[in-house]
Scaffold this motif. Structure first.
Motif, PDB file in Angstrom:
ATOM      1  N   LEU A  41       2.950  -0.974  13.579  1.00 28.62           N
ATOM      2  CA  LEU A  41       2.073  -0.341  12.591  1.00 28.62           C
ATOM      3  C   LEU A  41       2.886   0.374  11.515  1.00 28.62           C
ATOM      4  N   VAL A  42       3.978   1.027  11.925  1.00 29.83           N
ATOM      5  CA  VAL A  42       4.764   1.797  10.959  1.00 29.83           C
ATOM      6  C   VAL A  42       5.419   0.890   9.923  1.00 29.83           C
ATOM      7  N   GLN A  43       5.675  -0.361  10.297  1.00 34.04           N
ATOM      8  CA  GLN A  43       6.289  -1.275   9.337  1.00 34.04           C
ATOM      9  C   GLN A  43       5.333  -1.583   8.183  1.00 34.04           C
ATOM     10  N   PHE A  44       4.047  -1.551   8.464  1.00 37.03           N
ATOM     11  CA  PHE A  44       3.044  -1.731   7.418  1.00 37.03           C
ATOM     12  C   PHE A  44       3.148  -0.590   6.410  1.00 37.03           C
ATOM     13  N   TYR A  45       3.305   0.630   6.916  1.00 39.36           N
ATOM     14  CA  TYR A  45       3.451   1.783   6.029  1.00 39.36           C
ATOM     15  C   TYR A  45       4.792   1.734   5.293  1.00 39.36           C
ATOM     16  N   GLU A  46       5.830   1.260   5.977  1.00 37.02           N
ATOM     17  CA  GLU A  46       7.142   1.143   5.350  1.00 37.02           C
ATOM     18  C   GLU A  46       7.119   0.184   4.161  1.00 37.02           C
ATOM     19  N   GLN A  47       6.286  -0.839   4.224  1.00 36.27           N
ATOM     20  CA  GLN A  47       6.168  -1.773   3.104  1.00 36.27           C
ATOM     21  C   GLN A  47       5.602  -1.069   1.863  1.00 36.27           C
ATOM     22  N   TRP A  48       4.715  -0.123   2.088  1.00 40.87           N
ATOM     23  CA  TRP A  48       4.155   0.644   0.967  1.00 40.87           C
ATOM     24  C   TRP A  48       5.181   1.555   0.337  1.00 40.87           C
ATOM     25  N   THR A  49       5.927   2.261   1.207  1.00 46.53           N
ATOM     26  CA  THR A  49       6.798   3.331   0.733  1.00 46.53           C
ATOM     27  C   THR A  49       8.203   2.867   0.375  1.00 46.53           C
ATOM     28  N   LYS A  50       8.584   1.689   0.893  1.00 47.00           N
ATOM     29  CA  LYS A  50       9.964   1.177   0.744  1.00 47.00           C
ATOM     30  C   LYS A  50      10.974   2.108   1.418  1.00 47.00           C
ATOM     31  N   ILE A  51      10.507   2.849   2.402  1.00 50.16           N
ATOM     32  CA  ILE A  51      11.373   3.748   3.166  1.00 50.16           C
ATOM     33  C   ILE A  51      11.332   3.298   4.628  1.00 50.16           C
ATOM     34  N   THR A  52      12.495   3.075   5.225  1.00 52.04           N
ATOM     35  CA  THR A  52      12.567   2.623   6.600  1.00 52.04           C
ATOM     36  C   THR A  52      12.860   3.808   7.530  1.00 52.04           C
TER      37      THR A  52
END
Length: 292
Positions: free
Chosen positions: A279-290
């Protein structure tokens, strides 16, 4: 001394395979069935169970099922009903209304149905420390307890039929809420130059801690391993069940509705191999922060 009741386990997935492995320690007659018969045969060789036909499995004294959804469980029960006096213990993360239908359906066969979903992931199944939340008839629960015990750390009767499924769905909805909150919170920290491992130490000693910060973040996300022990599509299913329960009760659900929408959006591109923590990878795609 081993019990002479016959016990069957239907569904040898990531959870069921490990749960069924504990049963031969307590019972002489342990039957296993899986849609892929080779998996049942492997289980028999590895743990001393018996790989049997579906017809043989459903004629045991106590039948466990652990399948992806209630639909599969209902189909098996309607086509292969158990014998009189049997107890069907469904460990699927299922739908409360389905449990009620199966209780009513099995009355004509003088058999009982308990909804008994589990929590603790594959590590808990392997160690025999799962939390089992059981809904249904209290007398049937008392009779089935001895068969549930081998793979459980906590067994709790939570109410009438459907209550076990309801508790599991709400538990997993809360897991999703915590996971989204952690994703946003830790991304905010990283964007502000904070070391995430140091921050994690502080939060886990403070009021913001949860199972997500104590286990999921360090063991799955920050180390970028994302091992698949509970698939994202299954979490999306459970959050949907939880939201439906709230809506049936005509409750306002601003947070649960948002969490369900986000979880379903993330699930659009998920496969059965995607762990819930992705799920967090979905949010990471938005923010460009890993988060690492």
């Amino acid at each position: 001394m081993k019990n002479h009741l016959s016990v069957a386990f239907i569904g040898l997935g990531a959870m069921g395979y490990r749960m069924a492995a504990h049963l031969p320690q307590a019972f002489h007659d342990v039957r296993v069935w899986n849609r892929t018969s080779a998996k049942a045969e492997q289980h028999a060789v590895q743990y001393g169970t018996q790989a049997v036909s579906l017809e043989q499995a459903t004629q045991a004294d106590i039948i466990f099922s652990c399948l992806p959804t209630s639909a599969e469980v209902e189909q098996i029960i309607r086509h292969h009903p158990p014998k009189a006096g049997a107890i069907w213990v469904d460990c699927t993360s299922g739908e409360p209304e389905s449990a009620k239908r199966m209780v009513e359906f099995l009355q004509q066969y003088q058999a009982d149905f308990l909804d008994a979903p589990v929590s603790g992931q594959t590590i808990g199944a392997e160690k025999g420390t799962l939390t089992v939340m059981v809904g249904g008839d209290a007398e049937a629960f008392a009779r089935a307890y001895i068969a549930i015990e081998p793979f459980a750390g906590l067994i709790q009767h939570v109410g009438t039929s459907g209550a076990g499924f309801a508790v599991k769905a709400v538990n997993n909805m809360m897991l999703a809420v915590h996971l989204w909150a952690a994703a946003e919170g830790f991304t905010t920290l990283k964007a502000n130059g904070v070391d995430l491992n140091s921050a994690l130490q502080c939060i886990n000693a403070s009021s913001g801690k949860s199972a997500v910060t104590e286990m999921i973040l360090p063991q799955r996300i920050l180390n970028r391993s994302f091992p698949c022990t509970f698939a994202l599509p299954l979490l999306a299913k459970d959050t949907g069940i939880a939201l439906s329960l709230a809506q049936q009760a005509k409750l306002p659900t601003p947070l649960l509705s948002l969490t369900q929408n986000l979880t379903q959006a993330a699930n659009l591109n998920a496969t059965p191999e995607h762990d819930f923590s992705t799920l967090v990878q979905f949010y990471e795609q938005w923010t460009k922060i890993t988060l690492e």
